[in-house]
Design a protein around this motif. Structure first.
Motif, PDB file in Angstrom:
ATOM      1  N   ALA A   1      18.203 -19.330   4.121  1.00  0.00           N
ATOM      2  CA  ALA A   1      17.560 -18.172   4.433  1.00  0.00           C
ATOM      3  C   ALA A   1      15.635 -17.959   4.002  1.00  0.00           C
ATOM      4  O   ALA A   1      16.303 -18.215   3.068  1.00  0.00           O
ATOM      5  N   TYR A   2      15.384 -17.518   4.852  1.00  0.00           N
ATOM      6  CA  TYR A   2      14.384 -17.120   4.697  1.00  0.00           C
ATOM      7  C   TYR A   2      13.880 -17.028   3.356  1.00  0.00           C
ATOM      8  O   TYR A   2      13.326 -17.187   2.181  1.00  0.00           O
ATOM      9  N   GLY A   3      14.324 -15.727   3.082  1.00  0.00           N
ATOM     10  CA  GLY A   3      13.802 -14.728   2.186  1.00  0.00           C
ATOM     11  C   GLY A   3      14.468 -15.163   0.730  1.00  0.00           C
ATOM     12  O   GLY A   3      13.411 -15.730  -0.364  1.00  0.00           O
ATOM     13  N   PRO A   4      16.246 -16.207   0.275  1.00  0.00           N
ATOM     14  CA  PRO A   4      16.280 -16.139  -0.964  1.00  0.00           C
ATOM     15  C   PRO A   4      15.492 -17.451  -0.697  1.00  0.00           C
ATOM     16  O   PRO A   4      15.154 -17.957  -2.528  1.00  0.00           O
TER      17      PRO A   4
ATOM     18  N   GLN B   1      23.678 -21.219   6.886  1.00  0.00           N
ATOM     19  CA  GLN B   1      22.904 -21.525   6.787  1.00  0.00           C
ATOM     20  C   GLN B   1      21.687 -21.301   6.101  1.00  0.00           C
ATOM     21  O   GLN B   1      21.663 -20.250   4.988  1.00  0.00           O
TER      22      GLN B   1
ATOM     23  N   ARG C   1       9.682 -34.058  10.089  1.00  0.00           N
ATOM     24  CA  ARG C   1       8.907 -33.558   9.362  1.00  0.00           C
ATOM     25  C   ARG C   1      10.123 -32.934   8.057  1.00  0.00           C
ATOM     26  O   ARG C   1      11.830 -33.407   8.192  1.00  0.00           O
TER      27      ARG C   1
ATOM     28  N   SER D   1      12.496 -18.469  -0.795  1.00  0.00           N
ATOM     29  CA  SER D   1      11.169 -18.056  -0.619  1.00  0.00           C
ATOM     30  C   SER D   1      11.772 -17.582  -2.344  1.00  0.00           C
ATOM     31  O   SER D   1      10.391 -18.118  -3.418  1.00  0.00           O
ATOM     32  N   ARG D   2      12.461 -16.563  -2.693  1.00  0.00           N
ATOM     33  CA  ARG D   2      12.552 -15.866  -3.899  1.00  0.00           C
ATOM     34  C   ARG D   2      13.226 -17.313  -5.284  1.00  0.00           C
ATOM     35  O   ARG D   2      12.503 -16.768  -6.396  1.00  0.00           O
TER      36      ARG D   2
ATOM     37  N   ARG E   1      15.922 -29.895   4.090  1.00  0.00           N
ATOM     38  CA  ARG E   1      16.957 -30.265   3.413  1.00  0.00           C
ATOM     39  C   ARG E   1      17.497 -31.324   4.197  1.00  0.00           C
ATOM     40  O   ARG E   1      17.911 -31.348   5.729  1.00  0.00           O
TER      41      ARG E   1
END
Ligand code: SF4
Ligand code: SF4
Lengths: 274, 641
Positions: free
Chosen positions: A187-190, A185, A30, A192-193, A33
């Motif tokens: 992180a999902y928020g940053p 790690q 899959r 996506s942003r 990174r």
């Protein structure tokens, strides 16, 4: 920490570029990174954090390929505001546009992985870039300890956890070994942003590559070692040691011409050159 | 009595101040995020919820339930009558006598509160709470004397200046605590906030014998908004009714007393956590907190405000990561506060915004994202454990009576023994079942409890997409965590894959088989047996009976542990706690094994692979640990053909 002081003290407006590619998980295949590339980003971020607190240092995380590639988000999630993307067909040759970009941008340090996790995975990109830019390349770097007065102190990773300390004049390219600090790690928020700063570049299709078919890489077969160990300690050493090349000689004091001749002879002997 | 006007004036003043305080407090809550709650319906339902749901919990402590009924009931009645008699001046001896009776009731109740506080257990907060019974007594006494003339016991105007002064003093004290303090943050705040909390509770479906335990999904669209925040960073990121809920806490410490992380000396105390949330929503420090600290941390250093990041000054992230999400605190809390949801909300911020899941957390999440299992095994090796089992695959059969949800136990050698045992039992009972094979993914439990709701939602939607391709009437799993997710948390994703499907834990399903006579069992003769209730089976899903009935069906008489059923102590394995691994003084699993040992059992039956792993991780000598499926399989009566 030592780097904190040494880098901060000089306040050298360092320009760092970390090159990133799209990784592939070894078990699932899959997109992710890439491991070494994300360590290159981590090292870039570390240099930035430990650098001049009033700013001046900068880190550009650079990718050549498709800006919509979800694998890039994994890097962004490490806390990047943006990722610089040179938009081109992922199948195209990335070296030329990367080289041009770097030539213009003129960074001090370029960090890459040792090799990509997919595609050709030849590990040639850093060398080709170095050739194009005329910069030195330091392969398999574990850490950059300090940058002072235009000279970086670099730790190179050797087999069995050994390190070699080198001093390199800026600018240079370093390929980052898997022994370097783990990437933080994502992180999902940053992730996506983050912004994708896109620059559309000309690229030429890699003609040669078009006819190739891709297959998963296989480990090269190892030469069998005959172990003549007598004690447990020796057996352990034999089992854990990476095979070190035997023979060969260290030429330090000879003239450059002699050294070159020796390499040439060896290549002839091994049948690399005919 | 002189100063005729004085006492009505004082009452009015206290009531006005109370209303002002109430408005201020309500505004603190309203700083939170909106939540869809039917306010009117909530208010209408509130008395019922008080009398049933809340009372059911308080009733577990008979002493306190009686005391509270007398004190609280007496106070509410007295307050109404005081307004009628002393403020509106209704001249009725009956009312006055009624007031005196209710004050007497309150007085007696307060005496018992006083008595309990003489030698309080360590879980109870001290400080202003120690004053409360005296304030109650002052209030009751003062108004009792004040009402004597109205009741005709004493002639009007009895008493001189001295008595009036003393009475006035007591009235100011009593009303200060009970009216003013109710909305200005004194101990009596619990009555005001508690009542509204019952009305506007974030989990409306908890009431009326409901069981709402599934976490609420995060709105992931916030991830694409500039300035959006996933999870809770600041107190104002909580829903407003969560803030209200924190304010309802009475600091009884029932949660503290049952918290396994607190007992293990990890830096978590659910009571302190809720009080810190109150500090956060109101702004200030924890200097006035008069209860037990987080183990290993001093009180007095926490600072917060409604718009300050919680984990920067108010809470140490370690506190949040110590929780096993066992819900013991929620189960015990008489104010029905939802600690676990608050903890996971804050973890969501740490994981999805900060990327700060501690220890192995990041690695486990990365593995789940890349391979759909927490250890990073090749997804195609998920069914390797069953190479010799000849299991029908859903992909081939498309339809089966039972879908066996294998869970990530498939990758773990110890858990595979449980899976094999269960398969053998199903085969023995001729159950028509099939598995998803490599199409099954991690259920998302660990990702969700570690705060990565994005990954949970991704797994849930992909699992549901697979499930929707096949027909089955039951899903059965040996993993209570998967069971909980499938049963309670997959409903939020708009899929009809599980419509009309019964989700069952294997112990419930096996129990059905045994009761129907599809499985014949020999009686068990292996010594004393106790049973450990997994949190996600018991407290989360209310299944306490099936596993016990199964054990009894083998002739086992269960030697119950002191903490069993809804009071069961966690094994320490939930909520990603083994992954985040916050150090304490003892291990939770060791304490649970001590519970087991004190029954003298030689075998502890469990119904969860995680519990099995945790309890078997306790150093020997210790009782044997076996899943109920494994015990059953050994007692399977071989049919003679
Ligand atoms: S949270 Fe609930 S159980 Fe804990 S102290 Fe407060 S009221 Fe008591
Ligand atoms: S869920 Fe369990 S571990 Fe977490 S705070 Fe509550 S009692 Fe403690």
């Amino acid at each position: 920490m030592q780097p904190k002081q040494s880098i901060a003290a000089t306040g050298n407006n360092l320009k760092i570029v970390s090159l990133i590619s799209v990784g592939k998980h070894p078990q699932s295949g899959r997109v992710r990174r890439a491991d070494q590339d994300s360590r290159a980003v981590e090292l870039g971020m570390k240099l930035l954090d430990s650098g001049n607190p009033t700013g001046g240092d900068s880190l550009v995380v650079l990718h050549a390929g498709d800006p919509k590639e979800p694998g890039l988000r994994g890097y962004a999630g490490m806390g990047l505001n943006s990722v610089q993307v040179l938009e081109l067909d992922p199948a195209a040759d990335a070296v030329a546009p990367l080289g041009e970009y770097l030539q213009q941008f003129a960074p001090d340090i370029v960090l890459t992985g040792v090799r990509a996790e997919g595609g050709e995975s030849s590990g040639m990109v850093p060398y080709q870039l170095a050739e194009k830019l005329g910069w030195p390349i330091v392969p398999r770097v574990a850490d950059i300890i300090s940058v002072e007065a235009g000279v970086a102190e670099v730790l190179q990773a050797l087999p069995r956890g050994q390190r070699r300390s080198l001093k390199i004049r800026l600018p240079f390219i370093a390929s980052i070994d898997s022994a370097a600090q783990d990437a933080r790690q994502s992180a999902y928020g940053p992730a996506s942003r983050a912004m994708m700063d896109i620059e559309i570049v000309d690229s030429s299709t890699d003609q040669l590559r078009e006819n190739w078919s891709e297959a998963p890489a296989k480990k090269r077969p190892k030469r069998l070692k005959v172990i003549k160990a007598k004690t447990a300690a020796e057996r352990f050493k034999a089992a854990t040691a990476k095979s070190q090349s035997e023979g060969g000689k260290v030429m330090q004091n000879e003239s450059a011409a002699e050294q070159a001749q020796a390499i040439f002879d060896l290549l002839l002997e091994e049948g690399v050159l005919r | 009595m002189i100063f005729e006007w004085l006492h009505p004036f004082l009452i009015v003043t206290a009531l006005v101040l109370m209303v002002i305080g109430a408005v201020r407090r309500v505004n603190l809550w309203r700083a939170g995020q909106s939540d869809q709650i039917d306010l009117i319906a909530g208010l209408m339902a509130m008395p019922g919820r008080y009398l049933h749901d809340l009372h059911d919990i308080v009733e577990r402590d008979k002493y306190m339930s009686k005391t509270h009924a007398a004190t609280g009931g007496g106070f509410v009645l007295s307050a109404v009558l005081i307004i009628l008699v002393h403020l509106l001046g209704i001249d009725s001896q009956i009312l006055a006598w009624a007031l005196m009776a209710s004050l007497a009731l309150m007085f007696v109740g307060a005496l018992f509160v006083f008595k309990r506080r003489l030698n309080p257990p360590s879980r109870i907060s001290k400080g202003p709470w120690m004053r409360l019974p005296k304030s109650l007594l002052a209030f009751a006494c003062a108004f009792f004397v004040l009402t004597l003339p109205a009741a005709g016991v004493l002639p009007e105007g009895t008493g001189g200046v001295l008595l009036t002064l003393v009475l006035t003093g007591l009235i100011i004290w009593g009303m200060g605590e009970l009216f003013f303090g109710m909305t200005w943050g004194g101990p009596m705040k619990h009555a005001f906030a508690g009542a509204l909390h019952l009305a506007f509770h974030r989990r409306q479906d908890r009431f009326g014998a409901g069981r709402s335990t599934g976490l609420k999904p995060v709105d992931l669209s916030l991830a694409h908004e500039v300035g959006g925040v996933l999870g809770v960073a600041k107190p104002t990121d909580f829903k407003w009714n969560q803030l209200l809920g924190f304010d309802a806490c009475v600091q009884c410490g029932k949660c503290e007393a049952v918290c396994p992380a607190f007992a293990a000396g990890q830096p978590l105390n659910p009571k302190k956590l809720i009080q810190d949330m109150v500090v956060g929503l109101a702004g200030g420090t924890d200097a006035n907190y008069a209860g037990s600290a987080y183990p290993g941390k001093d009180v007095g250093n926490a600072k917060g405000g409604p718009n300050q990041i919680i984990t920067e000054g108010l809470l140490d992230p370690e506190t949040l990561w110590s929780c096993t999400t066992c819900r013991a605190c929620v189960e015990e809390c008489p104010m029905m506060i939802e600690h676990v949801d608050a903890i996971v909300d804050m973890r969501r911020y740490l994981t999805m915004e900060k990327g700060q899941t501690p220890n192995k957390g990041a690695e486990v999440l990365d593995n789940i994202i890349a391979t759909d299992n927490p250890n990073g095994y090749a997804p195609a090796s998920r069914t390797n454990w069953a190479a010799d089992q000849n299991l029908p695959l859903m992909r081939d059969v498309k339809e089966a009576e039972v879908l066996f949800w294998v869970s990530d136990g498939a990758f773990d050698m110890r858990s595979q023994r449980i899976l094999r045992a269960f398969v053998k039992l199903m085969k023995a009972a001729n159950v028509d079942f099939a598995v998803l094979g490599d199409e099954e993914l991690d259920c998302g439990d660990v990702a969700r409890r570690l705060g990565d709701d994005a990954t949970f939602q991704s797994l849930a939607t992909r699992n549901l997409a697979v499930l929707s391709q096949y027909k089955f009437s039951k899903i059965v799993t040996t993993d209570p965590h998967a069971y909980h997710c499938l049963r309670n948390e997959y409903n939020d994703f708009g899929s009809d894959a599980l419509n009309g499907v019964e989700v069952l834990h294997h112990t419930s399903f096996l129990n059905e088989l045994v009761q129907q006579g599809s499985l014949k069992l020999n009686s068990f003769s292996g010594g004393k047996v106790t049973y450990h209730d997994p949190c996600y089976l018991g407290r989360y899903n209310g299944e306490y009976e099936a596993p016990r009935e199964l054990l009894r069906s083998m002739g086992i008489e269960i030697a119950e542990m002191e903490r069993s059923g809804f009071r069961s102590r966690c094994c320490g394995g939930g909520g990603g706690a083994p992954v985040t691994d916050i150090p304490g003084e003892r291990r939770i699993a060791d304490m649970r094994m001590e519970d087991v040992n004190s029954t003298g059992a030689e075998l502890v039956a469990v119904g969860c692979q995680q519990c099995t792993a945790m309890l078997e991780g306790v150093v020997e000598p210790r009782p044997q640990v076996k899943d109920i499926a494994e015990i059953l399989v050994d007692q399977l009566a071989e049919e003679l053909h």
